[in-house]
Design a protein around this motif. Sequence first.
Motif, mmCIF file in Angstrom:
data_model
loop_
_atom_site.group_PDB
_atom_site.id
_atom_site.type_symbol
_atom_site.label_atom_id
_atom_site.label_comp_id
_atom_site.label_asym_id
_atom_site.label_seq_id
_atom_site.Cartn_x
_atom_site.Cartn_y
_atom_site.Cartn_z
ATOM 1 N N GLY A 46 48.618 56.553 39.722
ATOM 2 C CA GLY A 46 48.701 55.110 39.823
ATOM 3 C C GLY A 46 48.358 54.455 38.501
ATOM 4 O O GLY A 46 47.493 54.923 37.767
ATOM 5 N N LYS B 5 47.499 50.530 37.173
ATOM 6 C CA LYS B 5 47.290 49.102 37.415
ATOM 7 C C LYS B 5 46.897 48.448 36.098
ATOM 8 O O LYS B 5 46.160 49.026 35.304
ATOM 9 C CB LYS B 5 46.189 48.873 38.455
ATOM 10 N N TYR C 267 45.254 44.811 34.591
ATOM 11 C CA TYR C 267 44.548 43.579 34.922
ATOM 12 C C TYR C 267 44.440 42.706 33.682
ATOM 13 O O TYR C 267 44.225 43.197 32.570
ATOM 14 C CB TYR C 267 43.147 43.886 35.440
ATOM 15 N N HIS D 4 54.443 48.730 43.654
ATOM 16 C CA HIS D 4 53.718 48.113 44.758
ATOM 17 C C HIS D 4 53.443 46.644 44.435
ATOM 18 O O HIS D 4 53.335 46.262 43.259
ATOM 19 C CB HIS D 4 52.388 48.828 44.992
ATOM 20 N N VAL E 179 51.513 43.371 43.540
ATOM 21 C CA VAL E 179 50.241 43.195 42.831
ATOM 22 C C VAL E 179 49.194 42.706 43.817
ATOM 23 O O VAL E 179 49.506 42.100 44.844
ATOM 24 C CB VAL E 179 50.377 42.208 41.656
ATOM 25 N N GLN E 180 47.947 43.003 43.516
ATOM 26 C CA GLN E 180 46.846 42.620 44.392
ATOM 27 C C GLN E 180 46.464 41.174 44.115
ATOM 28 O O GLN E 180 46.165 40.798 42.990
ATOM 29 C CB GLN E 180 45.638 43.528 44.160
ATOM 30 N N SER F 54 40.780 42.713 43.393
ATOM 31 C CA SER F 54 40.882 42.699 41.933
ATOM 32 C C SER F 54 39.787 41.863 41.284
ATOM 33 O O SER F 54 39.755 41.736 40.066
ATOM 34 C CB SER F 54 42.261 42.171 41.511
ATOM 35 N N ASN G 106 45.661 40.916 38.637
ATOM 36 C CA ASN G 106 46.447 42.143 38.659
ATOM 37 C C ASN G 106 47.906 41.814 38.365
ATOM 38 O O ASN G 106 48.524 41.035 39.081
ATOM 39 C CB ASN G 106 46.312 42.812 40.023
ATOM 40 N N ASN H 178 51.089 47.124 39.417
ATOM 41 C CA ASN H 178 50.497 48.015 40.418
ATOM 42 C C ASN H 178 51.540 49.064 40.789
ATOM 43 O O ASN H 178 52.187 48.970 41.830
ATOM 44 C CB ASN H 178 50.050 47.211 41.648
#
Length: 291
Positions: free
Chosen positions: A139, A141, A143, A216, A218-219, A224, A229, A232
Amino acid sequence: MTGDRAGAPTLTYVYAVVPADDEAAVVVEPLRGVAEAPVLLVTEDAAAGPALAFAASRVPAEDFGESALKQHFEDVGWLEDTARAHHGVVEALAARTAVLPLRMATVYQDAERARQALSRRREYFAERLALLRGHTEYGVKIYLSPSPSSPEGEPEDGPRGSGPGAPPDTAAPGRSYLRQRRAQHAAREARDVQAGEAAAHVEAAGARHATGVVRHPVQRSALSGPLENILNNAYLVPDRETERFRAAVLEAAAPYTALRIELTGPWAPYSFAMPPEPEQGREQTDDRPTP
């Protein structure tokens, strides 16, 4: 539905599809899964091509029947325990053999119904296992720090120079405030443009060493924290490319000092598998468990 040694009704809980071979049998032999139940292999009937199996457990019907699951899925503690046990079985399998993970609470009425479902979808399962063999999920991610406040740390909801003891401003307060707001807006736009470029650069760098990418959402939640974020992604990476993948992602992110990158894995390939269709039993879904 079957019964355990004490005669209590049981259901067949399925964790994953694996090759029906000696390696898988060795892996599952010591495993305990959900409800502390032993893990076993439910193999398909004789078929052309490599044989497949479900890694499964016999679980109490009173806890995994349809009505019980409706209640349990509102119980955070139960969900965490079950997700951890499910994930533990899948990860143990993934460390030793090809594995096609299934979602939490994939339940069949009995082993025979599970076997029928396995045989009915064997072509799909065999194709996915062939794709996933020798691969691992990672994964990535990204930020971004929160949008900066007004220049020199001033609040964004009022003009400068308007409070008692504030320094004098040679321009009219209204014009000064508008200049500050325009400067803040320009800074946010530049920040967002750079963030988009960084995300595209990092994504492309990872994709060059991956067989597949899943983007995916984003959060946008407390997950987060104060950071935003902006990427993702999940990557399906050939095992021989793991080090090059990690190096490429980190190198691509390095120039963007305002970003925080989170590279996780190895994971079983949850993002690249689909659950079997429900049959007789109830199939529930949940996000990939996080240790």
